[in-house]
Write a protein that holds these residues in place. Sequence first.
Motif, short mmCIF file in Angstrom:
data_model
loop_
_atom_site.label_atom_id
_atom_site.label_comp_id
_atom_site.label_asym_id
_atom_site.label_seq_id
_atom_site.Cartn_x
_atom_site.Cartn_y
_atom_site.Cartn_z
N CYS A 60 0.81 -0.68 0.35
CA CYS A 60 -0.41 -0.23 -0.16
C CYS A 60 0.83 1.88 0.04
N GLN A 61 1.80 0.70 -1.09
CA GLN A 61 2.92 2.64 -0.79
C GLN A 61 2.02 4.01 -1.04
N MET A 62 0.79 3.43 -2.53
CA MET A 62 0.28 4.45 -3.03
C MET A 62 -0.43 5.44 -2.20
N GLU A 63 -1.13 4.42 -0.65
CA GLU A 63 -1.97 4.52 0.18
C GLU A 63 -1.24 5.58 1.02
N ALA A 122 1.45 6.64 0.78
CA ALA A 122 1.98 8.08 0.05
C ALA A 122 0.69 9.52 0.17
N MET A 123 -0.54 9.22 0.05
CA MET A 123 -1.86 10.27 -0.29
C MET A 123 -2.12 10.46 0.81
N ASP A 144 -2.94 6.77 7.47
CA ASP A 144 -3.04 5.46 6.30
C ASP A 144 -3.93 4.39 6.76
#
Length: 508
Positions: free
Chosen positions: A313-316, A318-319, A327
């Motif tokens: 969940c790298q995208m989450e 970062a978001m 997160d």
Amino acid sequence: MSKLLVGIDMGTTALKIAAFDTAGKLLGSATLEYTLYTPQSYFVESDPAVYMDAIEKGFAKLAEKGVPIKDVVALGFSSQSETMFFVDENCKPLRNSISWMDNRAVEQSQRLEKKYGNELCYKHTGQVSWGANWPATKALWVKENEPEVWAKTKKILLIEDFIIYQLTGRYVADCAMLTSTLYWDITTKKYWKLMLDELELTEDYFPEILEPGELVGKILPDMAEKLGLSPDTQICTGAMDNAIGALGVGAYRPGVFSESIGSTLAVCVPTDKVVYDPNQQMPVHYYTMKDTYMMHTFTSGGICMRWFRDKFCQMEKAMAEQLGEDDYNLLTKQAENIPAGSDGLSFLPHLSGSLAPDVNPHATGIFMGITLMHTKGHFIRAIMESLGYLVRRNIDALEAMGLHIDEIRAFGGGSKSPLWNQINADILQRTICVTSSKEAACLGAAILAGYAVGIFDSIEKACDSMVEVIARYEPSSENKAVYDHGYEIYKKMQTDCAQLFEMVNGND
């Protein structure tokens, strides 16, 4: 001058520190994460220096938030159980600390079981087997595999013992922390001679035994200055995190079941006497009050979600950083859109072996039922549901012993999620109560510290006045059938995969 109490919760992956006034009001808290090392499968270690470093930074953060830490009169501890340290005559660690999650000592565990049998272990320690994760088996592993460390070892300590020595210069341990070591006898409240002889050690290699919530002494002057505390600050014993967290949500009466979803998933039911399970599935532990006990077990819990977050969940992440949001909230929002039962996706949450009532050090995590329709949200919800099934499995084992469960109180990171609480209520078909305790383990440690220095007349009165139920999650009959079916799948995965676990680990 106002009197403040501090509770320090030394968890598996993070330290939490919180300051309370004597009415239980949270004045400030801080969380500091630390890193675990996994040099090979089933080995889990940490740098001993990270704990005192986190404590020092934690007090600095409290001060930055305006907490008058000079007013702290006492501090107590909530600690991950079983994490152990091998130190020399100056309390200098001779190797990395070995985490409770570590399961390296399978060979030693099997040898002890063959030599003595699990029944003898259960009778004297309250633990159902000579588990590879218990300190006694790992001490044998060090003795047999690291003779240079063993030869220099002067004390074998648990994490609370190690920290208290740094703060006071005194070697002490409490019964609630020693309860799962296998070298402490629950029937005598002394070190178990059979295991001392097995280790070829005397009591001198272990700390003095105290009760939970007992006064150790004043903080060392140089340590008080380093942490910014008054030199009159008193240091007190605490208890294992899962027990003291249960105390922090008011679960001190028999029949009150507590579940904690932190890095571990832990369940506790207090009793006023030692109660043995005739099926020898549920362990017995010493509780946070003198001569009280609890049925308690734990296994991988929220760390499953953290693993999934960190690996996939790298995208989450970062978001969340960009939006200033947690997160985990972004993960939960994905799970909210998935129906109960995760469209047939099931998860077995044993990322570091499994404990009671289904002890298997070789158990691993399993996702089953994956199809082209499944999304990341399905995997997130399946993890949440798996921990609900694990709690249900424990309740089944407890009720088979004749222990009646009147009430369930939830705490830990998972209890902050309304979705997760509702999933658990639906799986268990019972009301889940969440209390006002924002930092339950820290509050429980503060309650014990306040009792130790005489601020509170009794632990029971402190709990009743400081803990309030603020939310109730009622079970939905609509989801009962799907979760009953999911629970049957969970149990069958556990039993049917036992041989596969052995094969994966090269033992078949």
